[in-house]
Design a protein around this motif. Sequence first.
Motif, PDB file in Angstrom:
ATOM      1  N   UNK A   1      39.907  33.983  41.639  1.00 46.17           N
ATOM      2  CA  UNK A   1      40.927  35.022  41.446  1.00 46.17           C
ATOM      3  C   UNK A   1      41.510  34.953  40.040  1.00 46.17           C
ATOM      4  N   UNK A   2      41.807  33.750  39.570  1.00 48.17           N
ATOM      5  CA  UNK A   2      42.363  33.597  38.220  1.00 48.17           C
ATOM      6  C   UNK A   2      41.402  34.179  37.190  1.00 48.17           C
ATOM      7  N   UNK A   3      40.110  33.939  37.394  1.00 48.25           N
ATOM      8  CA  UNK A   3      39.099  34.419  36.449  1.00 48.25           C
ATOM      9  C   UNK A   3      39.004  35.944  36.477  1.00 48.25           C
ATOM     10  N   UNK A   4      38.979  36.540  37.658  1.00 45.79           N
ATOM     11  CA  UNK A   4      38.741  37.977  37.724  1.00 45.79           C
ATOM     12  C   UNK A   4      40.000  38.787  37.398  1.00 45.79           C
ATOM     13  N   UNK A   5      41.160  38.277  37.748  1.00 45.29           N
ATOM     14  CA  UNK A   5      42.375  39.045  37.490  1.00 45.29           C
ATOM     15  C   UNK A   5      42.767  39.049  36.013  1.00 45.29           C
ATOM     16  N   UNK A   6      42.209  38.112  35.245  1.00 44.79           N
ATOM     17  CA  UNK A   6      42.531  38.094  33.812  1.00 44.79           C
ATOM     18  C   UNK A   6      41.575  38.964  32.995  1.00 44.79           C
ATOM     19  N   UNK A   7      40.617  39.632  33.666  1.00 43.78           N
ATOM     20  CA  UNK A   7      39.666  40.477  32.948  1.00 43.78           C
ATOM     21  C   UNK A   7      40.289  41.783  32.474  1.00 43.78           C
ATOM     22  N   UNK A   8      41.375  42.184  33.110  1.00 40.31           N
ATOM     23  CA  UNK A   8      42.035  43.422  32.700  1.00 40.31           C
ATOM     24  C   UNK A   8      41.397  44.677  33.250  1.00 40.31           C
ATOM     25  N   UNK A   9      40.583  44.552  34.313  1.00 42.78           N
ATOM     26  CA  UNK A   9      39.989  45.714  34.975  1.00 42.78           C
ATOM     27  C   UNK A   9      40.462  45.730  36.424  1.00 42.78           C
ATOM     28  N   UNK A  10      40.370  46.866  37.110  1.00 36.21           N
ATOM     29  CA  UNK A  10      40.808  46.908  38.506  1.00 36.21           C
ATOM     30  C   UNK A  10      40.018  45.929  39.373  1.00 36.21           C
ATOM     31  N   UNK A  11      40.713  45.275  40.287  1.00 36.64           N
ATOM     32  CA  UNK A  11      40.088  44.338  41.229  1.00 36.64           C
ATOM     33  C   UNK A  11      40.312  44.856  42.650  1.00 36.64           C
ATOM     34  N   UNK A  12      39.210  45.109  43.338  1.00 41.21           N
ATOM     35  CA  UNK A  12      39.274  45.498  44.748  1.00 41.21           C
ATOM     36  C   UNK A  12      38.865  44.281  45.578  1.00 41.21           C
ATOM     37  N   UNK A  13      39.709  43.896  46.519  1.00 41.30           N
ATOM     38  CA  UNK A  13      39.415  42.753  47.374  1.00 41.30           C
ATOM     39  C   UNK A  13      38.799  43.257  48.679  1.00 41.30           C
ATOM     40  N   UNK A  14      37.658  42.670  49.042  1.00 42.04           N
ATOM     41  CA  UNK A  14      37.035  42.950  50.338  1.00 42.04           C
ATOM     42  C   UNK A  14      37.152  41.689  51.191  1.00 42.04           C
ATOM     43  N   UNK A  15      37.893  41.787  52.281  1.00 40.36           N
ATOM     44  CA  UNK A  15      37.992  40.679  53.243  1.00 40.36           C
ATOM     45  C   UNK A  15      36.873  40.885  54.256  1.00 40.36           C
ATOM     46  N   UNK A  16      35.793  40.157  54.076  1.00 40.12           N
ATOM     47  CA  UNK A  16      34.557  40.370  54.831  1.00 40.12           C
ATOM     48  C   UNK A  16      34.526  39.538  56.118  1.00 40.12           C
ATOM     49  N   UNK A  17      33.618  39.891  57.000  1.00 40.42           N
ATOM     50  CA  UNK A  17      33.369  39.171  58.259  1.00 40.42           C
ATOM     51  C   UNK A  17      34.538  39.279  59.233  1.00 40.42           C
TER      52      UNK A  17
END
Length: 286
Positions: A104-120
Motif C-alpha cells: 500500500x505504501x508503494x502504490x499510494x505514493x505513485x500519485x495515480x488513482x488506486x482502486x482496491x479489490x477485496x477478492x475471494x
Amino acid sequence: MKSGILAVAGRPNVGKSTLVNALCGGKVAIVSDKPQTTRRRIFGIANGEDYQLVLADLPGFQRPLDPLTEHMQRTVDQSFEDVDAVLFVLSARERIGAGDRFIAKRVFELGVPVVIALNKVDRLKPGHIATQMDTASKLGEFHALHPVSAKTGDGVEELRQELVGLLPEGPAYFPREQRTDLPAEVQVAELVREQALRLTKEEVPHAITVDVEEMDESVIRAAVLVETESQKQILIGKGGSMVREIGRRARPEIEELLGHSVFLELQVKVKPRWRRDEALLQRLGL
C-alpha cells in the motif's frame, strides 16, 4: 476512445491472475494455489465498444532470493512507471497485515488513482467482509473499494466499469481481437506449467519451468525443466504417468488457444540451478 494501462498489485496468492482473467473475459494468465505462479509481467487486454483496458498482471511482491526472483521484483518495480491507475488486490480470506501495508505504501505514493479489490468474498459472512473492508479502507486514500469474487464473477462487472471510468482518452494499444501480449510459444509453455503446478507439491512447483523447443502447425515439443534428478522422477511418475497426465490436461487448452489440434510431446529434463542461469532466464523471457 478511452485507453490506458493499470498495474495490478498485491501479495502472492491473493488471486490477481484469476481476477485479471475475469476482467478480460477469458484466460490471460495461468492460475494455481502455489505462490509465485506469475513470474513475468503479463498484459491482459479487456476491449469494449469505446475502450481498451490494459491490465498489467504482475508477480507478487517478495524479497528477492535468486536471479529469478530478482527479475520478478524488478518487473514489478518497472511496471509501476507510467501507469494510469493501480488495481490493488487483497484477499478477504486472509488477515490484512504488514505485507499488504508495505505494498500500500508503494502504490499510494505513485500519485495515480488506486482502486482496491477485496477478492475471494464468496462464501464469507457479511460481517467478516465488512470488517475486512473497514481494514482495507485504512490502507490509504483510495479511489474506490470493491468486494469481488474473481472465482464466481460477483462484483467483477462493477469493478470493470470503475476501472474503465479512470481511463483517459487515447488510442488502442493492441488489436481488438488480442487478449494478451504474450507470444503463442510463451502461452503454450505457461499452460503446460500450470498443469505441472497443479499436480505437484512441496518444493517441486518452484523448481519447474517449461521451454518450448519446437512448435509448428501440428507438433509441439517442450521440455519441462527441473533442478534435481529426484524432481525429474516425480515429474515423470511411475511408468511416465505424471508427465502423460500433465500433457493430457494441457493439450485441450493449448488447442483452444491455437484453434486446431496438435501433437504435444513433453520431455522432463534436469537443469541444475536454472533459476540462477541469467542466459536461460533471458531466453525464456523471465
